[in-house]
Design a protein around this motif. Sequence first.
Motif, PDB file in Angstrom:
ATOM      1  N   UNK A 159       4.092   2.156  -8.583  1.00  0.00           N
ATOM      2  CA  UNK A 159       4.332   2.862  -7.310  1.00  0.00           C
ATOM      3  C   UNK A 159       5.649   3.593  -7.433  1.00  0.00           C
ATOM      4  N   UNK A 160       5.646   4.883  -7.108  1.00  0.00           N
ATOM      5  CA  UNK A 160       6.850   5.705  -7.193  1.00  0.00           C
ATOM      6  C   UNK A 160       7.478   5.573  -8.589  1.00  0.00           C
ATOM      7  N   UNK A 161       6.592   5.478  -9.586  1.00  0.00           N
ATOM      8  CA  UNK A 161       7.050   5.421 -10.975  1.00  0.00           C
ATOM      9  C   UNK A 161       7.667   4.103 -11.397  1.00  0.00           C
ATOM     10  N   UNK A 162       7.572   3.097 -10.542  1.00  0.00           N
ATOM     11  CA  UNK A 162       8.169   1.787 -10.859  1.00  0.00           C
ATOM     12  C   UNK A 162       7.119   0.689 -10.663  1.00  0.00           C
ATOM     13  N   UNK A 163       7.374  -0.525 -11.163  1.00  0.00           N
ATOM     14  CA  UNK A 163       6.435  -1.618 -10.877  1.00  0.00           C
ATOM     15  C   UNK A 163       6.302  -1.830  -9.368  1.00  0.00           C
ATOM     16  N   UNK A 164       5.096  -2.132  -8.919  1.00  0.00           N
ATOM     17  CA  UNK A 164       4.893  -2.406  -7.489  1.00  0.00           C
ATOM     18  C   UNK A 164       5.657  -3.668  -7.092  1.00  0.00           C
ATOM     19  N   UNK A 165       5.822  -3.864  -5.797  1.00  0.00           N
ATOM     20  CA  UNK A 165       6.672  -4.961  -5.306  1.00  0.00           C
ATOM     21  C   UNK A 165       6.210  -6.333  -5.794  1.00  0.00           C
ATOM     22  N   UNK A 166       4.899  -6.562  -5.789  1.00  0.00           N
ATOM     23  CA  UNK A 166       4.435  -7.892  -6.219  1.00  0.00           C
ATOM     24  C   UNK A 166       4.572  -8.075  -7.727  1.00  0.00           C
ATOM     25  N   UNK A 167       4.638  -6.972  -8.474  1.00  0.00           N
ATOM     26  CA  UNK A 167       4.866  -7.073  -9.930  1.00  0.00           C
ATOM     27  C   UNK A 167       6.330  -7.368 -10.206  1.00  0.00           C
ATOM     28  N   UNK A 168       7.184  -6.695  -9.452  1.00  0.00           N
ATOM     29  CA  UNK A 168       8.634  -6.877  -9.641  1.00  0.00           C
ATOM     30  C   UNK A 168       9.060  -8.271  -9.157  1.00  0.00           C
TER      31      UNK A 168
END
Length: 314
Positions: A108-117
């Motif tokens: 998401x937005x070029x970064x890991x999604x919140x649950x991945x992070x």
Amino acid sequence: MTDAKDARAVFRQRLDSVAADIETLLERLLDGTTLPEERARPRRLMEAMRYVALAGGKRLRPFLVVETAALFKAPRERALMAGAALEFVHCYSLAHDDLPAMDNDDLRRGKPTAHKKYDEATAILAGDGLLTLAFDILARPETHPNPGVRVDLVLALARGSGLGGMVGGQMLDLAAEGRFDGGKVQKLGPTEVKLLQTMKTGALLRFGCLAGAILGEATPAQREAVDRYGTLLGEAFQIADDLLDVEGDAATVGKATGKDAALGKGTFVSILGLEGAKARLKQLVAESEQALAPFGADANILKMAARFVAERKA
Ligand code: IPE
Ligand code: IPE
Ligand code: MG
Ligand code: MG
Ligand code: MG
């Protein structure tokens, strides 16, 4: 430079300027300072909320609030507050949309999604925290000194984001994938797709425009014109998103592509085909521009926003 290129440069500058101001404001609203009645701001939750809301996104929704409010000469600081509330609701909707139980996305937005992070529970709670904070912001005197205006904003955001708005649209979206019906994908017609998209995406973009009119205490006729613009823009926005899912690449778009067709999602691309969806998008942009006619040249920047929505690559 051609006129069209000029217009694009002006638009970009104004969008960048709102994006910079909103970033500063979101940063302040999500700092470690506890507010009256708050007991503590748990560190992991705060960090996850900041991860979801800061540094990323086009910030188009706050832009709509600021530029619509400017039509009515409402102070920019107040529009930024309402824009921050809207952006928080939008960011929460993205974090929840990406969850394994929803669209199950990693980027998401070029970064890991919140649950991945972080993890699923933290991503859910970060979304909950942002949603609640949005209404906290709208209720503050800093957003508007008149409590009646603040109540109007709260009501409009609640209607746009809840059961009959974004959340309801997300439910229709998942239902169409056959999630709740023994795995059977529903074949939606244009009326059903339009309703689904008007709710899941259109409702928040529409609120952005309505909020500007509410803050500026616009007349009913002015409010109606802005409302029509926001509704058409919202419809156009999701068609552009669906086109990007087919024609975009993940590196540019900042999220996975090619998912809608694989899931049999109800979109205008699936109903009308690529060319048909593009024609509809063009038509919606023209209609949204027409809706702004009562404001004359004052609304040029909002007209450019409609074109930006249609032409965007991310
Ligand atoms: C993405 O919205 C989700 C949809 C409603 C289609 P945006 O394309 O505005 O996402 P950001 O905020 O720029 O990341
Ligand atoms: C989601 O639509 C709209 C929201 C309410 C978040 P999508 O599921 O198509 O959005 P993306 O493509 O993941 O951004
Ligand atoms: Mg989704
Ligand atoms: Mg999604
Ligand atoms: Mg999408």
